[in-house]
Design an enzyme around this catalytic site. Structure first.
Site, short mmCIF file in Angstrom:
data_model
loop_
_atom_site.label_atom_id
_atom_site.label_comp_id
_atom_site.label_asym_id
_atom_site.label_seq_id
_atom_site.Cartn_x
_atom_site.Cartn_y
_atom_site.Cartn_z
N GLY A 150 -2.46 2.33 9.10
CA GLY A 150 -1.30 1.80 8.37
C GLY A 150 -1.19 0.30 8.41
O GLY A 150 -0.13 -0.25 8.10
N GLU A 155 -6.86 3.80 13.82
CA GLU A 155 -7.49 4.36 12.62
C GLU A 155 -7.25 3.52 11.38
O GLU A 155 -6.60 3.96 10.43
CB GLU A 155 -6.91 5.76 12.36
N PRO A 156 -7.76 2.29 11.34
CA PRO A 156 -7.54 1.49 10.13
C PRO A 156 -8.42 1.98 8.98
O PRO A 156 -9.58 2.36 9.19
CB PRO A 156 -7.98 0.09 10.57
N TYR A 168 2.30 4.26 -7.32
CA TYR A 168 3.23 3.67 -6.34
C TYR A 168 3.92 2.41 -6.86
O TYR A 168 4.67 1.77 -6.11
CB TYR A 168 2.50 3.24 -5.07
N CYS A 193 -5.10 6.92 -21.85
CA CYS A 193 -4.08 7.27 -22.84
C CYS A 193 -2.74 7.61 -22.22
O CYS A 193 -2.28 8.76 -22.29
CB CYS A 193 -4.60 8.40 -23.71
N GLU A 194 -2.14 6.63 -21.59
CA GLU A 194 -0.79 6.77 -21.03
C GLU A 194 -0.15 5.40 -21.05
O GLU A 194 -0.78 4.42 -20.65
CB GLU A 194 -0.84 7.24 -19.57
N1 LLP Z 1 -4.72 7.82 9.92
C1 LLP Z 1 -4.05 8.79 9.27
C2 LLP Z 1 -3.71 10.02 9.98
C3 LLP Z 1 -3.68 8.60 7.93
O1 LLP Z 1 -3.01 9.56 7.30
C4 LLP Z 1 -4.03 7.40 7.26
C5 LLP Z 1 -3.67 7.20 5.87
C6 LLP Z 1 -4.74 6.43 7.99
C7 LLP Z 1 -5.08 6.68 9.31
C8 LLP Z 1 -5.19 5.15 7.38
O2 LLP Z 1 -4.16 4.35 6.90
P1 LLP Z 1 -4.49 2.86 6.42
O3 LLP Z 1 -4.97 2.11 7.62
O4 LLP Z 1 -5.55 2.96 5.38
O5 LLP Z 1 -3.24 2.33 5.88
N2 LLP Z 1 -3.15 6.26 -1.05
C9 LLP Z 1 -2.21 5.38 -0.38
C10 LLP Z 1 -2.40 5.35 1.10
C11 LLP Z 1 -2.38 6.73 1.73
C12 LLP Z 1 -2.59 6.69 3.21
C13 LLP Z 1 -2.86 8.05 3.74
N3 LLP Z 1 -3.12 8.08 5.15
C14 LLP Z 1 -2.33 3.99 -0.99
O6 LLP Z 1 -3.13 3.80 -1.92
O7 LLP Z 1 -1.62 3.06 -0.59
#
Ligand code: LLP
Length: 434
Positions: free
Chosen positions: A250, A292-293, A336, A363-364
Site C-alpha cells: 500500500g 509487500e510493495p 477509480y 467505445c465508452e
Molecule cells: N498485499 C496485499 C495483501 C494486497 O492486497 C495488495 C494490493 C498489496 C500487498 C500491494 O499493494 P501496493 O503496494 O501495490 O499498493 N488496482 C488498484 C490497487 C489494488 C491493490 C490490491 N491489493 C489500483 O490500481 O490502484
C-alpha cells in the site's frame, strides 16, 4: 537535459537535444517506431533501484526484514526473474501468478499465497510446489487447506490474515483493513481469535504469524503504526508464538506533480519503530517483518506511450484529443477516477499551449485518460507519454472492443528488450471454437 515533472518519470528519463523523451538511453520515438503503440516501457535501472531501496531502508532499521513483491501490480516472466535476482520474494494471488513464478524457478520458500477465495486446485498447486506460506483469509480456506495438507502428510506454514479495523483513508474500492471488508478475520468481532484457535488445532497447518493489509495507496503513517500495535496486542493476548508479521503493502507513489508521497525510508521508519517499541512493551521476541510493495516498485518504473490520432473541438466546451489506447490498457482513471500527467514525448521543451482532454479509443464516454491537462499543441502523429504507469495498468488490461493488449519493453543502457509481444488478432481468436 532534465525537464519539468521529471520526478514522476523513471530515474533514467531525460530529454534529448532534439526534444525527445529518452528512457534507459532509448529515444522513445524510436521505440514507438520499432514496437508500435500503445507501448509500455519499463526502466530496468528504476526497477532494480526500487527493490534495493525497499530492502535497504527496511533492513538498515530492522535487519529481520523481508520484501516480497506483490505480483498483482504486474508480473511476467522477465520481471519475476529480475525480482529473484534482487533477492525479493513474491506475493501471488492466483494459480496464474504462481505459474509465472514456477516458470522462472522462483524459490518456492520465498512465495506467499494470498487471496480471499483460493480454489482447491490453487491450494493443491501451492502444496505441490512446497510454497513458503499460505496467507489464510477465511474459515473455509483454513478447513480446506488443513484437509489437503493432512491428506498429503505435510504441514503447511501459514500466516493468518487479520483485519485490524483501521481506515487508511484511501479509495473505497482499495480499502481492505476495515471491518466491512471481504478480506481477513476481523479482530473486533472475535473471529480472528477463533481463527487462530482453530488454526493452532489444525494438524495440516502451522501458524507462523499474522498478516494485515490496510489498502492502497496509503499516504499516512499513522494507520500502519496503529494497525501494527493492534495486531501485536492481539498476538500477545492470544499467546501466539509470532515468528512473522506482515503489514502488507500500500505504499504510495506520485502520479501527478502536486503529489508528495512519503519516502520508502519514512514508511520503514514508522513501521519498524512501532514494531520494535510494541514488541518491547509486550515482551515479544521481535518477529520477521514481511512487507509487500507492488505499486511502489513497478509504478514509477513504467511509462505508457500512445500515438495521437483524431481530435474534436467543441467550441466553448473543450477539445478532445484521442490516443490509440485507453481503458483497455489502463482502466484506473475510469474505475477509480485516478489522475495522471502526460508529456508530449516528441515535443519536450515546447511551451505548453492548450488545455485538452485526452480520450481513449474505446467505445465508452468514460474512457478518458486525462481530463483538462495543459500540453503543447497536439497534432495527429504526436507521441504522448504518461509516467507512473507501471502498476495496475498492464496488470488490469483487457481485450475490451477486441483491442490487442500492448507490447511491453524493458530498457537499459540504450538497449530495448521486448518482454511481452503485442497481441495479434489471431491471439484474440485463439480460444474460440467454431
Ligand atoms: N498485499 C496485499 C495483501 C494486497 O492486497 C495488495 C494490493 C498489496 C500487498 C500491494 O499493494 P501496493 O503496494 O501495490 O499498493 N488496482 C488498484 C490497487 C489494488 C491493490 C490490491 N491489493 C489500483 O490500481 O490502484
Amino acid at each position: 537535459m532534465s525537464f519539468a515533472n521529471s520526478f514522476l518519470f523513471p530515474n533514467t528519463a531525460e530529454a534529448s537535444g532534439q526534444g525527445h523523451l529518452v528512457l534507459g538511453g532509448c529515444d522513445v520515438t524510436h521505440l514507438a517506431a520499432e514496437f508500435g503503440t500503445p507501448l509500455y516501457v519499463y526502466d530496468e535501472a528504476t526497477l532494480r533501484d526500487r527493490c534495493r531501496e525497499f530492502l535497504g531502508e527496511f533492513q538498515r532499521r530492522y535487519p529481520k526484514s523481508a520484501v516480497i513483491y506483490a505480483c498483482k501490480a504486474f508480473i511476467n516472466t522477465s520481471l519475476a526473474r529480475l525480482f529473484r535476482e534482487e533477492g525479493l520474494g513474491l506475493d501471488v494471488v492466483s494459480g496464474g501468478e504462481l505459474a509465472v513464478a514456477q516458470r522462472v524457478a522462483f524459490p518456492p520458500e520465498r512465495i506467499y499465497f494470498h487471496g480471499n477465495n483460493k480454489s482447491r486446485e490453487e491450494l493443491e498447486m501451492a502444496l505441490d510446489c512446497r510454497i513458503g506460506r499460505v496467507v489464510v483469509d477465511n474459515f473455509h480456506e483454513l478447513a480446506l487447506l488443513g484437509r489437503l495438507a493432512s491428506h498429503r502428510g505435510v504441514v503447511q506454514d501459514v500466516l493468518i490474515r487479520v483485519s485490524p479495523g483501521i481506515d487508511p483513508h484511501t479509495h473505497a474500492y482499495t480499502t481492505t483493513g476495515v471491518l466491512d471488508s471481504k478480506f481477513g478475520f476481523p479482530i473486533q468481532t472475535g473471529q480472528a481469535k477463533e481463527a487462530v484457535g482453530k488454526a493452532m488445532r489444525e494438524r495440516g497447518v502451522r501458524v507462523v504469524g499474522l498478516h494485515f493489509h490496510l489498502g492502497s495507496p496509503i499516504f499516512e503513517m499513522e494507520p500502519f503504526a496503529r494497525a501494527m500495535e493492534l495486531t501485536l496486542d492481539f498476538a500477545s493476548q492470544e499467546g501466539l508464538p509470532l515468528r512473522e508479521i506482515s503489514p502488507g503493502g500500500g505504499f504510495a507513489i506520485a502520479y501527478t506533480r502536486d503529489q508528495r508521497p512519503p519516502s520508502v525510508g519514512e514508511y520503514a521508519q514508522a513501521i519498524t519503530a512501532s514494531l520494535e517499541s510494541r514488541c518491547r512493551a509486550l515482551g515479544l521476541e521481535p518477529p520477521l517483518l514481511v512487507i509487500e510493495p507492488g505499486r511502489a516498485i513497478v509504478g514509477p518504473a513504467g511509462v505508457a506511450l500512445y500515438r495521437v490520432g483524431a481530435s474534436k473541438d467543441i467550441p466553448g466546451v473543450r477539445r478532445y484529443v484521442a490516443v490509440d489506447g485507453g481503458m483497455g490498457d489502463n482502466i484506473r482513471p475510469a474505475l477509480y477516477g485516478s489522475q495522471y500527467e502526460a508529456v508530449v514525448a516528441n515535443k519536450m521543451g515546447v511551451e505548453e499551449g492548450e488545455r485538452v482532454t485526452i480520450a481513449g479509443r474505446f467505445c465508452e464516454s468514460g474512457d478518458v485518460l486525462l481530463r483538462d491537462v495543459t500540453l503543447p499543441r497536439l497534432e495527429a502523429g504526436d507521441l504522448l507519454a504518461i509516467p507512473a504507469a507501471g502498476a495496475y495498468a498492464p496488470a488490469m488490461a483487457s481485450n475490451y472492443n477486441l483491442a490487442p493488449r500492448p507490447a511491453i519493453v524493458m530498457v537499459a543502457d540504450g538497449q530495448a528488450r521486448l518482454i511481452r509481444r503485442r497481441e495479434t488478432y489471431q491471439d484474440l481468436m485463439s480460444n474460440d471454437l467454431l
